[in-house]
Write a protein that holds these residues in place. Structure first.
Motif, PDB file in Angstrom:
ATOM      1  N   ARG A  39       0.880  -1.333  -0.037  1.00 30.58           N
ATOM      2  CA  ARG A  39      -0.059   0.136   0.107  1.00 30.58           C
ATOM      3  C   ARG A  39       0.841   1.315  -0.011  1.00 30.58           C
ATOM      4  N   ASP A  72     -15.837   3.235   6.087  1.00 26.12           N
ATOM      5  CA  ASP A  72     -15.760   2.134   5.357  1.00 26.12           C
ATOM      6  C   ASP A  72     -14.249   1.912   4.747  1.00 26.12           C
ATOM      7  N   LEU A  73     -13.458   3.140   4.639  1.00 27.44           N
ATOM      8  CA  LEU A  73     -12.070   2.965   4.259  1.00 27.44           C
ATOM      9  C   LEU A  73     -11.344   2.290   5.824  1.00 27.44           C
ATOM     10  N   SER A  74     -11.694   2.851   6.701  1.00 28.84           N
ATOM     11  CA  SER A  74     -10.919   2.487   7.969  1.00 28.84           C
ATOM     12  C   SER A  74     -11.176   1.197   8.100  1.00 28.84           C
ATOM     13  N   ASP A  75     -12.526   0.617   8.069  1.00 32.05           N
ATOM     14  CA  ASP A  75     -12.614  -0.947   8.139  1.00 32.05           C
ATOM     15  C   ASP A  75     -11.851  -1.629   7.206  1.00 32.05           C
ATOM     16  N   GLU A  76     -11.762  -1.098   5.909  1.00 26.50           N
ATOM     17  CA  GLU A  76     -11.137  -1.812   4.839  1.00 26.50           C
ATOM     18  C   GLU A  76      -9.437  -1.881   5.326  1.00 26.50           C
ATOM     19  N   LEU A  77      -8.916  -1.021   5.978  1.00 28.49           N
ATOM     20  CA  LEU A  77      -7.515  -0.845   6.175  1.00 28.49           C
ATOM     21  C   LEU A  77      -7.249  -1.672   7.318  1.00 28.49           C
ATOM     22  N   ALA A  79      -9.082  -4.324   8.551  1.00 29.94           N
ATOM     23  CA  ALA A  79      -9.215  -5.926   7.949  1.00 29.94           C
ATOM     24  C   ALA A  79      -7.927  -6.194   7.117  1.00 29.94           C
ATOM     25  N   GLU A  80      -7.387  -5.088   6.390  1.00 29.68           N
ATOM     26  CA  GLU A  80      -6.005  -5.561   5.598  1.00 29.68           C
ATOM     27  C   GLU A  80      -5.096  -5.838   6.681  1.00 29.68           C
TER      28      GLU A  80
END
Length: 197
Positions: A39, A72-77, A79-80
């Motif tokens: 990333r 949603d982006l925070s959740d994605e980061l 989870a990653e």
């Protein structure tokens, strides 16, 4: 097979020494079978924390479109991050600290109740069992000095979310002449070559 999340944060693109060193480590670890996710926080920046975003990070039913998008982006980061065993961070020194781009990522993954929680005895990180490697490049000599705010900050914030196994690799004196630059990069590459995925 180790799963490695690599964070680049240099604003210098192809001229970045921290990114070049990260590439050296990635090549070394890929030969060991590590699976890499990269990333680039400078090429694909995340939003800067502000009052609206901070409020939205708590969740709820009445979020603005912008708040929902960042949540949603925070959740994605997060989870990653959770899905990887090892976190590799490129942290060039800008004015004695980490790049803004890296700080913005930290602000979106440090979330109460998700990556840390508060208990009767104090905060507890929820991402235990992970390892971090920080590759930090500097124009001068700052290791273990009062001018190095990168190491104590990253140790603190990573430990706060539960990542307490943190290794630092230094490339220093990179703006102190060709010989010093070559020596600093050589020492960093040697240190990176000693690490296993």
């Amino acid at each position: 097979m180790a799963k490695v999340l690599v964070l680049k944060s240099s604003i210098l693109g192809d001229y970045s020494q921290s990114s070049a060193l990260i590439g050296h480590l990635m090549s070394h670890w890929q030969q060991q079978g590590a699976q890499m996710t990269v990333r680039d926080l400078a090429a694909d920046p995340v939003p800067v924390l502000d009052g609206e975003i901070a409020t939205g990070m708590r969740g709820g039913d009445n979020l603005s479109p912008r708040q929902q998008q960042v949540l949603d982006l925070s959740d994605e980061l997060i989870a990653e991050l959770k899905s990887h065993d090892t976190l590799v961070i490129a942290a060039p020194m800008y004015n004695f600290s980490i790049p803004t781009q890296l700080k913005n990522w930290i602000d979106l993954i440090a979330r109460a109740g998700v990556t840390f929680t508060y208990t009767e005895t104090g905060p507890k990180g929820l991402l235990e069992g992970k390892r971090a490697v920080v590759v930090t490049t500097r124009g001068g000599m700052h290791k273990e000095g009062a001018s190095d705010h990168i190491v104590p900050y990253l140790k603190t914030v990573l430990g706060f979310i539960g990542i307490t196994e943190v290794e630092f690799v230094y490339a220093e004196a990179l703006n102190m002449g060709p010989d010093a630059t070559a020596q600093g990069l050589l020492e960093a590459k040697t240190a990176l070559d000693s690490l296993t995925a």
